[in-house]
Design an enzyme around this catalytic site. Structure first.
Site, PDB file in Angstrom:
ATOM      1  N   GLU A  17     -45.536  16.564 -97.733  1.00 32.29           N
ATOM      2  CA  GLU A  17     -45.243  15.130 -97.660  1.00 32.29           C
ATOM      3  C   GLU A  17     -43.755  14.956 -97.387  1.00 32.29           C
ATOM      4  OE1 GLU A  17     -46.334  12.769-101.068  1.00 32.29           O
ATOM      5  OE2 GLU A  17     -45.840  10.920-100.033  1.00 32.29           O
ATOM      6  N   GLU A  62     -48.295  16.037-105.371  1.00 30.68           N
ATOM      7  CA  GLU A  62     -49.680  15.860-105.816  1.00 30.68           C
ATOM      8  C   GLU A  62     -50.738  16.500-104.918  1.00 30.68           C
ATOM      9  OE1 GLU A  62     -47.681  13.320-104.591  1.00 30.68           O
ATOM     10  OE2 GLU A  62     -48.842  11.926-103.388  1.00 30.68           O
ATOM     11  N   ASN A  63     -50.419  17.552-104.166  1.00 28.26           N
ATOM     12  CA  ASN A  63     -51.400  18.206-103.287  1.00 28.26           C
ATOM     13  C   ASN A  63     -52.759  18.325-103.981  1.00 28.26           C
ATOM     14  OD1 ASN A  63     -49.043  19.013-101.690  1.00 28.26           O
ATOM     15  ND2 ASN A  63     -48.699  20.421-103.391  1.00 28.26           N
ATOM     16  N   HIS A  99     -48.007  11.474-113.656  1.00 28.93           N
ATOM     17  CA  HIS A  99     -47.858  10.832-112.341  1.00 28.93           C
ATOM     18  C   HIS A  99     -48.639  11.598-111.258  1.00 28.93           C
ATOM     19  CE1 HIS A  99     -45.567   8.479-109.286  1.00 28.93           C
ATOM     20  NE2 HIS A  99     -45.756   9.575-108.566  1.00 28.93           N
ATOM     21  N   GLU A 100     -48.419  12.910-111.199  1.00 29.78           N
ATOM     22  CA  GLU A 100     -49.092  13.679-110.132  1.00 29.78           C
ATOM     23  C   GLU A 100     -50.601  13.680-110.356  1.00 29.78           C
ATOM     24  OE1 GLU A 100     -47.130  14.088-107.792  1.00 29.78           O
ATOM     25  OE2 GLU A 100     -45.287  13.931-108.970  1.00 29.78           O
ATOM     26  N   HIS A 103     -52.175  10.465-109.218  1.00 29.63           N
ATOM     27  CA  HIS A 103     -52.270  10.373-107.761  1.00 29.63           C
ATOM     28  C   HIS A 103     -53.634  10.841-107.251  1.00 29.63           C
ATOM     29  CE1 HIS A 103     -48.626   8.989-105.917  1.00 29.63           C
ATOM     30  NE2 HIS A 103     -47.836   9.950-106.356  1.00 29.63           N
TER      31      HIS A 103
END
Ligand code: B3K
Ligand code: ZN
Length: 870
Positions: free
Chosen positions: A124, A267-268, A300-301, A304
């Site tokens: 990203e 966040e893959n 947070h991740e 996502h």
């Protein structure tokens, strides 16, 4: 063949969005990993979406080896600056592309690169194009199958997204693992990791009964620093089920901690890659702030996975769709698990400090930007933090129930697709029936609105009126501003501390007033005597508030407001009044009236308040936040006033601070929220006491008797700010102990960066030769150099201009090795118009020098040009 950008960077506009000409349903990747010559084979099933026989693929720094269509070598293509155009294509075809890349030479840390001994990726926003030629745009969603092949000894773990479906050994000492991700995704969510790690494993059973394997990969020897990340992950999974009804959707969730990483984490799908700063912690190496940061970023991740991965963005202008919403979710997570008031206070500090500053700078942009040269420049406080405030305002307007209905409808409509901010607002509106037409302006208008509020009490009519005038100053790229829909949360207090019902036109009104006009008056009825208004409770909108409060009113609110945030805010406004008056006259003797000192004394001694909250009440607005109040900043004056007021409070409250400090002495360390709060208050007391006679003794004693990093760093930081005699001894003791651990040394580098001493810059230059320092590692750069530029105002802005010269020197180096990090670092220079003319000229000279570089990266190009044309 490797291409270099040769032409002037061009801007992209949101209004020019076009849906893709082709899409890829499946992509099969094969990686032969080698340090400097990795071979990537990509086989994609591509389909035309409109009548076009040409497909445009993005690609940067790639050596093209093979290009085949449906198994045939294909010569109908053009290699362009930044990509590839393939012509004369059938409507559906299999595309095979083989490229060669050089991970070891990749110091930009975008695409595939080496972090220490491991391979990892960061895609990203537009990093996948450094791995292979592809439609590297978020609205092309494909199923990825990835095979990773590498030397078995050096890289025993080969990871990618989704589920592990096959593996095998080759006869040359190499092995391979094949992964399949069943969820179609854009290329920016692709990830690959190869290395040798220690692994912490656990398991989570979702509420529908899916068993999920949890694996956290850390560098060898760091296993005892991984448990907090695991606990945070499990808490996140549970919280998302309970509060949002959202469950995880794969059988495995992996997190890999790496030392070389441009930001916090990524966040893959199924394979998060994290900056080790947001994974590794134990009581000896991490502070309470680090522990809370890990909880927030892991959350947070993880969040996502729904807001970002299951529903992704149509184009990068929509970034706040996933980031604003996910920040809102992580803030709610932290608030539900810890103290809501303390979390709110800290979030508001970020908005009022650096976000307001960004919105007043040449980089000002709406949360949904309209024009972008380098997308990485838009992962900003505006998109993230103001974006979250915009979501929070919708939450305030709709209420929790209405908001959750909106979320449900949003997923019903958009799961598995790439959506827009407009889609989100429409779902909220349709699900709740609340009209958000005017509210949508928050997405397109930049700048910080100001609310100028005046009041009038009519004793005869027993009415109290509030007149609210809203205005937004022009910003760099947007001169005309319109009136916004601002939720304005208020309360009116009787002198007894009881709140009046808010009656307008004979009807009870909610606490949240809808401010929608440039000027609007609200008349409250049945008000028996002049009330004390509590305004913008909970910081119900990201605006500046002006209201001529008296000291008495603010002290009243500090004591009686029903809402903790409002009490804190009253204390901040009271401090602000005095800070402003002394900055206006820096020769005046700094003194505070007894009532003001007593108000803070009262807070310190109030045992009905949580210690963590008292600590916040006693913490001043930062130099940066105060600077944001002015059009022309008096750097030295502000620093002097902040320090003097701190000294006054320290002297006036020495006994109470000291008593609190000793009363809060702890024996064993634990990271329970209550104990974090106690340590926080105790260390705030130490920060004040450092300015008293006993300062040096207390600080030294705390350092040597500390059994945890929080208290150690609090002692060092007090010694640093108050420039105590023990500072140097403590710093060298710490460095002797931790010099082999870059992450732990970051705290030391940060203290060198923020050293208020006049020789700070030469100490910083020396620190760059410390064995733990490296200009290749973004964490080290941010800790030492970032801290100097952002949080050492007096030394960085020294009138000699040496601070600026140093910044320019570093930026020119990083422009080549890591433009993304350079572009973060440059921000304080962009605001040069805030300073006096001599400083302006010096900063401008550095920007001009950058501008004249012939290889200026587009990250810096965009910012430098904006600043100079502002
Ligand atoms: N989505 C990533 C940020 C990517 C930044 C690219 N320069 C992390 C996050 O916001 O969760
Ligand atoms: Zn995010």
């Amino acid at each position: 063949m490797t291409q270099q950008a040769t032409t002037q960077p061009v801007a992209k506009y949101r209004k020019d969005y076009q849906s893709p000409s082709h899409t890829t349903s499946d992509i099969d990747l094969y990686f032969e990993l080698h340090d400097s010559a990795t071979i990537v084979t990509a086989i994609s099933q591509v389909k035309q979406l409109r009548d076009s026989t040409t497909v445009e693929l993005d690609g940067e720094q790639l050596g093209l080896q093979t290009l085949q269509v449906n198994g045939q070598d294909w010569s109908e293509y053009e290699l362009l600056d930044g990509g590839l155009k393939i012509h004369q294509l059938p409507s559906e075809f299999e595309l095979k592309i083989v490229t060669q890349i050089d991970p070891e030479a990749n110091t930009a840390l975008e695409g595939l690169y080496k972090s220490g001994g491991a391979f990892c990726t960061q895609c990203e926003a537009e990093g996948f194009r450094r791995i292979t030629f592809y439609q590297d745009r978020p609205d092309v969603l494909a199923r990825f199958t990835t095979t990773v092949e590498a030397d078995k000894n050096t890289y025993p773990y080969l990871l990618s997204n989704g589920n592990r479906i096959d593996s095998g050994d080759l006869d040359n000492g190499r092995h391979w693992v094949k992964w399949q991700d069943p969820h179609p995704k854009p290329a920016y969510l692709f990830a690959l990791v190869a290395g040798d790690f220690d692994v912490l494993t656990d398991q989570y059973v979702t509420r529908s009964g899916r068993e999920v394997a949890l694996e956290i990969f850390v560098d060898k020897g760091n296993l005892n620093r991984a448990p907090h990340a695991m606990t945070s992950l499990i808490n996140s999974m549970k919280w998302d089920e309970e509060r949002f009804g959202l469950e995880y959707d794969l059988d495995i969730y992996m997190i890999v901690a790496v030392d070389f990483f441009n930001m916090g984490a990524m966040e893959n799908k199924g394979l998060n890659v994290f900056n080790s700063k947001y994974v590794l912690a134990n009581d000896q190496t991490a502070t309470d702030t680090d522990y809370l940061g890990i909880e927030a970023v892991i959350g947070h991740e993880y969040f996502h996975n729904w807001t970002g991965n299951r529903v992704t963005c149509q184009d990068w202008f929509q970034l706040s769709l996933k980031e604003g919403l996910t920040v809102f979710r992580d803030q709610e997570f932290s608030s539900d698990l810890g103290s809501r008031a303390v979390n709110r206070i800290n979030n508001v500090r970020i908005i009022r400090g650096p976000q307001f500053a960004e919105d007043a700078s040449p980089m000002s942009h709406p949360i949904r930007p309209d024009k972008v040269i380098e997308m990485n420049n838009f992962y900003t406080l505006t998109v993230y933090e103001k974006g979250s405030e915009v979501i929070r305002m919708m939450h305030t307007l709709l209420g929790e129930e209405g908001f959750q209905k909106g979320m449900k409808l949003y997923f019903e409509r958009h799961d598995g697709t790439a959506a827009t901010c407009e889609n989100f607002v429409a779902a909220m509106e349709d699900a709740s029936g609340v009209d958000l037409k005017q509210f949508r302006l928050w997405y397109s208008q930049s700048g910080t609105p100001t609310l100028d509020v005046t009041s009038h009490y009519d004793a005869d009519k027993q009415t109290f009126s509030l007149t609210v005038v809203q205005s937004t100053e022009p910003t760099h790229e947007q001169k005309e501003k319109q009136a916004l829909h601002i939720p304005f949360d208020i309360e009116l207090y009787k002198y007894t501390g009881e709140a009046y019902s808010l009656i307008i036109d004979g009807k009870i009104n909610s606490n949240v007033l809808d401010v929608t006009q440039p000027e609007q008056t609200f008349v409250f009825e049945g008000i028996e005597s002049a009330p004390v208004p509590s305004l913008l409770r909970e910081f119900s909108a990201p605006v500046k508030l002006n209201y001529a409060y008296s000291d008495e009113e603010l002290i009243f609110l500090m004591r009686h407001a029903t809402n903790d945030f409002a009490r804190w805010d009253a204390g901040q406004m009271l401090l602000a009044k005095y800070i402003k008056s002394f900055v206006a006259d820096t020769n005046a003797v700094v003194e505070l009236p007894t009532e003001v000192v007593d108000a803070f004394r009262g807070v310190l001694l109030d045992n009905t308040l949580e210690p963590a909250f008292i600590a916040e009440m006693l913490t001043f607005p930062s130099h940066n936040e105060v600077s944001g109040w002015y059009k022309r900043v008096d750097v030295d004056g502000i620093a002097k006033v902040l320090k003097s007021i701190k000294q006054v409070i320290a002297n006036e409250l020495t006994d109470e601070l000291s008593a609190t400090y000793f009363a809060l002495t702890q024996q064993a360390y634990s990271i329970e929220h209550a104990e974090i709060g106690q340590r926080s208050l105790r260390n705030v007391c130490l920060g004040y006491l450092a300015y008293t006679e006993q300062g040096n003794t207390l600080v030294e004693k705390q350092y040597y008797s500390s059994n945890n990093m929080t208290d150690t760093i609090a002692a060092m930081s007090a010694a640093n700010s108050a420039q105590l005699a023990c500072r140097e001894t403590l710093m060298s003791d710490y460095s002797d102990k931790w010099k082999h651990d870059g992450l732990v040394m970051d705290k030391w580098f940060m203290l060198q960066g923020t050293n208020p001493a006049s020789n700070a810059l030469s100490v910083i230059r020396e620190s760059m030769s410390h064995e733990a320092f490296s200009l290749k590692n973004p964490n080290r750069i941010r800790s030492l150099i970032g801290a100097f530029l952002n949080n050492n105002p007096v030394q960085f802005h020294a009138t000699t201009g040496e601070g600026y010269g140093f910044a320019g020197e570093i930026l020119r180096q990083l422009n080549e090795s890591n433009p993304q990090v350079a572009s973060r670092l440059i921000d304080p220079l962009l605001k040069f118009r805030l300073y006096d003319e001599a400083r302006q000229a010096q900063i401008k000279a550095q920007l001009e020098a950058l501008k004249s570089m012939d290889n200026l990266a587009k990250d810096l190009f965009e910012k430098v040009n904006k600043a100079l044309e502002s």
